[in-house]
Design a protein around this motif. Structure first.
Motif, mmCIF file in Angstrom:
data_model
loop_
_atom_site.group_PDB
_atom_site.id
_atom_site.type_symbol
_atom_site.label_atom_id
_atom_site.label_comp_id
_atom_site.label_asym_id
_atom_site.label_seq_id
_atom_site.Cartn_x
_atom_site.Cartn_y
_atom_site.Cartn_z
ATOM 1 N N VAL A 99 2.944 35.416 -6.796
ATOM 2 C CA VAL A 99 3.526 36.071 -5.763
ATOM 3 C C VAL A 99 2.791 36.991 -4.939
ATOM 4 N N VAL A 100 2.305 38.118 -5.623
ATOM 5 C CA VAL A 100 1.538 38.992 -4.931
ATOM 6 C C VAL A 100 0.174 38.370 -4.482
ATOM 7 N N PRO A 101 -0.739 37.898 -5.648
ATOM 8 C CA PRO A 101 -1.815 37.378 -4.937
ATOM 9 C C PRO A 101 -1.621 36.484 -3.530
ATOM 10 N N GLU A 102 -0.582 35.754 -3.659
ATOM 11 C CA GLU A 102 -0.008 34.941 -2.217
ATOM 12 C C GLU A 102 0.077 35.775 -1.161
ATOM 13 N N MET A 103 0.487 37.038 -1.523
ATOM 14 C CA MET A 103 0.799 38.099 -0.127
ATOM 15 C C MET A 103 -0.600 38.429 0.196
ATOM 16 N N LYS A 108 -6.809 29.386 -3.069
ATOM 17 C CA LYS A 108 -5.920 28.904 -3.921
ATOM 18 C C LYS A 108 -6.818 28.793 -5.017
ATOM 19 N N GLU A 109 -8.048 28.703 -5.251
ATOM 20 C CA GLU A 109 -8.994 28.528 -6.389
ATOM 21 C C GLU A 109 -8.850 29.779 -7.282
ATOM 22 N N HIS A 112 -5.366 29.857 -8.990
ATOM 23 C CA HIS A 112 -5.532 28.925 -9.969
ATOM 24 C C HIS A 112 -6.215 29.468 -11.202
ATOM 25 N N ASP A 113 -7.488 29.920 -10.827
ATOM 26 C CA ASP A 113 -8.178 30.567 -12.169
ATOM 27 C C ASP A 113 -7.370 31.884 -12.826
ATOM 28 N N ARG A 114 -6.881 32.840 -12.086
ATOM 29 C CA ARG A 114 -6.147 33.890 -12.349
ATOM 30 C C ARG A 114 -4.845 33.400 -13.387
ATOM 31 N N VAL A 115 -4.320 32.424 -12.774
ATOM 32 C CA VAL A 115 -3.010 31.807 -13.552
ATOM 33 C C VAL A 115 -3.590 31.428 -15.036
#
Ligand SMILES: Nc1ncnc2c1ncn2[C@@H]1O[C@H](COP(=O)(O)OP(=O)(O)OP(=O)(O)O)[C@@H](O)[C@H]1O
Length: 326
Positions: A99-103, A108-109, A112-115
């Motif tokens: 949520v926050v990285p999106e804001m 996208k990459e 994905h890597d952070r998750v």
């Protein structure tokens, strides 16, 4: 650094619930706010990210008053974990974490890597969990996701308000360990609210004990256990069944001879490890799973092992002594 300078909060004019708070929370420190219900812990925590506006005084983050920050900038740099899991139940684990990285408009990459990195750090298999809905997770798993979500955009500060109090003792213990490990690994400043003294002593680098909106004592777990400032602190320690450090750590078992030597030349020792200054509670949990646990001293040297039989004998003696005292 987070600094409180003469901070007070009154929801009703003239009736402060927090008064004249002066505190310094250092970078990378695990700082615990503890005290009885209603003493002002949550109010103190929420003033840091401006969820609650202070009435008088100043709070500085990195030497800048919080009122001078853009509010989004301030909150994005502070993860926040609550007791009530504030995740979106119909969104996936990945969507919740990002949520926050999106804001912040991460790619996208990057997200994905952070998750992947975060799920790994809490021992959840990314293939299994990434696309699961929050409603398909257990309470303990949800709270784990709540914790890593707070870390997702790599904030310097994490605020936690009784994050584990709704969990069963085993999940709670596991999450305490995860949070302690994550904090050490990523060197975050954590401000953690609890009313559980055992939790505070296990997790805190320093503990701030509050009563009726004021600070009673700030100190390391050892300072609080060994030098309680007054009867209020003593009583609060007792409320967590903590009498004094020496009766509650593994050291106590060792002192009375409940430590078996390990054969010289035994080669590399394998199994579970605890330290001599870890708590008896930690020993109980470890020995519920293993028949023996190896004990290390503060220099990381294995000094022997404690077995289930040792622990049982020690607990039996403690019960007998308590019985005599009563
Ligand atoms: N929004 C509010 N309006 C009015 N009074 C409030 C509000 N929020 C909290 N209070 C009061 O302020 C005092 C401190 O509350 P706070 O939630 O900070 O305590 P706490 O130590 O976190 O308690 P607990 O452990 O029960 O969560 C309490 O007396 C509470 O009733």
């Amino acid at each position: 650094m987070i600094e409180f300078k003469d901070v007070s909060k009154a929801y009703t004019p003239g009736q402060p619930v927090v008064s004249n708070l002066n505190l310094e929370i250092r970078d990378g420190e695990f700082f615990v706010l503890i005290g009885p219900s209603g003493c002002g812990k949550t109010t103190t925590l929420k003033m840091i990210n401006r969820l609650i506006t202070l009435t008088t005084g100043y709070i500085y983050v990195d030497n800048k008053p919080i009122s001078n920050y853009n509010i989004q900038e301030l909150r994005w740099n502070m993860g926040y974990v609550l007791q009530q899991i504030a995740l979106f139940p119909n969104m996936t684990v990945e969507e919740n974490i990002t949520v926050v990285p999106e804001m912040k408009k991460w790619s996208k990459e990057q997200m994905h890597d952070r998750v992947t990195e975060l799920l790994e750090s809490i021992g959840l298999d990314e293939d299994d969990y990434r696309q699961r809905k929050i409603s398909e997770l257990s309470g303990g798993e949800q709270q784990r996701i709540g914790v890593v979500r707070a870390l997702a955009a790599d904030p310097d500060i994490i605020l936690m308000d009784e994050p584990f109090s709704a969990l069963d003792p085993i999940s709670r213990h596991n999450l305490q360990k995860d949070v302690a490990d994550l904090q050490k690994k990523w060197k975050k400043t954590v401000v953690f609210v609890t009313h559980d003294m055992q939790e505070a002593l296990t997790l805190g680098d320093r503990i701030c004990l509050m009563n009726e909106g004021q600070i009673v004592q700030v100190g390391t777990p050892d300072e609080i256990r060994n030098h309680p400032k007054n009867d209020f602190v003593r009583d609060f320690l007792r409320s967590g069944n903590i009498e004094a450090v020496e009766t509650q750590t593994i050291e106590q078992l060792i002192k009375i001879g409940y430590l078996s030597a390990i054969k010289p030349n035994a080669g590399t020792v394998q199994g579970s490890f605890l330290r001599n200054n870890d708590t008896i509670d930690q020993l109980v949990l470890a020995l519920a799973k293993e028949s023996e646990v190896f004990i290390k001293d503060k220099n990381d040297q294995v000094i022997g092992k404690v077995t289930q039989a040792h622990l049982l004998s020690y607990l039996a003696e403690t019960i007998a002594i308590r019985g005599e005292a009563e």
